[in-house]
Design an enzyme around this catalytic site. Structure first.
Site, PDB file in Angstrom:
ATOM      1  N   GLY A   1       5.691  -2.292   0.942  1.00 33.38           N
ATOM      2  CA  GLY A   1       5.734  -3.554   0.215  1.00 33.38           C
ATOM      3  C   GLY A   1       6.472  -3.423  -1.103  1.00 33.38           C
ATOM      4  O   GLY A   1       7.426  -2.651  -1.226  1.00 33.38           O
ATOM      5  N   ALA A   2       6.013  -4.161  -2.105  1.00 29.27           N
ATOM      6  CA  ALA A   2       6.699  -4.194  -3.400  1.00 29.27           C
ATOM      7  C   ALA A   2       6.833  -2.808  -4.023  1.00 29.27           C
ATOM      8  O   ALA A   2       7.830  -2.515  -4.693  1.00 29.27           O
ATOM      9  CB  ALA A   2       5.962  -5.129  -4.351  1.00 29.27           C
ATOM     10  N   ALA A   3       5.855  -1.926  -3.802  1.00 34.82           N
ATOM     11  CA  ALA A   3       5.912  -0.569  -4.368  1.00 34.82           C
ATOM     12  C   ALA A   3       7.114   0.216  -3.849  1.00 34.82           C
ATOM     13  O   ALA A   3       7.575   1.154  -4.505  1.00 34.82           O
ATOM     14  CB  ALA A   3       4.619   0.183  -4.061  1.00 34.82           C
TER      15      ALA A   3
ATOM     16  N   THR B   1      -1.914   1.003  -6.300  1.00 37.76           N
ATOM     17  CA  THR B   1      -1.894   0.413  -4.970  1.00 37.76           C
ATOM     18  C   THR B   1      -3.145   0.905  -4.246  1.00 37.76           C
ATOM     19  O   THR B   1      -4.033   1.494  -4.858  1.00 37.76           O
ATOM     20  CB  THR B   1      -0.588   0.764  -4.215  1.00 37.76           C
ATOM     21  OG1 THR B   1      -0.521  -0.021  -3.012  1.00 37.76           O
ATOM     22  CG2 THR B   1      -0.466   2.236  -3.898  1.00 37.76           C
ATOM     23  N   TYR B   2      -3.230   0.642  -2.955  1.00 34.34           N
ATOM     24  CA  TYR B   2      -4.363   1.124  -2.169  1.00 34.34           C
ATOM     25  C   TYR B   2      -3.831   1.955  -1.013  1.00 34.34           C
ATOM     26  O   TYR B   2      -2.657   1.893  -0.658  1.00 34.34           O
ATOM     27  CB  TYR B   2      -5.229  -0.042  -1.674  1.00 34.34           C
ATOM     28  CG  TYR B   2      -4.502  -0.976  -0.734  1.00 34.34           C
ATOM     29  CD1 TYR B   2      -4.581  -0.801   0.649  1.00 34.34           C
ATOM     30  CD2 TYR B   2      -3.723  -2.018  -1.227  1.00 34.34           C
ATOM     31  CE1 TYR B   2      -3.894  -1.644   1.505  1.00 34.34           C
ATOM     32  CE2 TYR B   2      -3.041  -2.864  -0.378  1.00 34.34           C
ATOM     33  CZ  TYR B   2      -3.132  -2.670   0.985  1.00 34.34           C
ATOM     34  OH  TYR B   2      -2.450  -3.500   1.829  1.00 34.34           O
TER      35      TYR B   2
ATOM     36  N   SER C   1       0.800  -1.223   0.000  1.00 34.18           N
ATOM     37  CA  SER C   1       0.000   0.000   0.000  1.00 34.18           C
ATOM     38  C   SER C   1       0.832   1.273   0.000  1.00 34.18           C
ATOM     39  O   SER C   1       2.055   1.240  -0.067  1.00 34.18           O
ATOM     40  CB  SER C   1      -0.960   0.033   1.188  1.00 34.18           C
ATOM     41  OG  SER C   1      -0.226   0.201   2.390  1.00 34.18           O
TER      42      SER C   1
END
Length: 126
Positions: A73-75, A57-58, A25
């Protein structure tokens, strides 16, 4: 028929943190979320002005007044602290509603404090 329009955006926010070990996120200062009419868990698009990355993303709420813009995370691999990003939310409107809808454009300073809110965007204006 429905059409997808920009509902709001936070323009040129500064990434304050990138946390690879978080679940996922983008964490956004609650003041900025409110100003841009972005809800917790809402899907957003993030555009990094420094490297050109675009991703979805959120949103989760960050501490009000903190200026926090943290990719999780991945972002977190797609941005770096200090990068300037644009956070865009979208809405789905019927054509009649779309004709009169005005988006919110939230401009922030280098500390992610709100400096202006507009309801339109014109080419060549910041």
């Amino acid at each position: 028929m429905f059409i997808t329009l920009m509902k709001s955006k936070i323009h040129r926010a500064t990434v304050t943190e990138a946390n690879l070990d978080y679940v996922g996120s983008i964490t956004i200062d609650e003041d900025l979320m409110e100003a841009a009419d972005i809800m917790e868990n809402e899907k957003v698009q993030v555009v990094d002005n420094n490297n050109g990355n675009r991703f979805e993303t959120y949103v989760i709420k960050g501490e009000r007044g903190s200026g926090m813009i943290c990719l999780n995370g991945a972002a977190a691999r797609l941005v770096h602290p200090g990068d300037l990003i644009i956070i865009i939310s979208y809405g789905i409107f019927d054509r009649e509603e779309a004709k009169t809808f005005n988006p919110k454009v939230v401009f922030v300073d280098e500390k992610n404090k709100i400096i202006n809110i507009k309801s339109e965007e014109k080419h060549g204006e910041i």
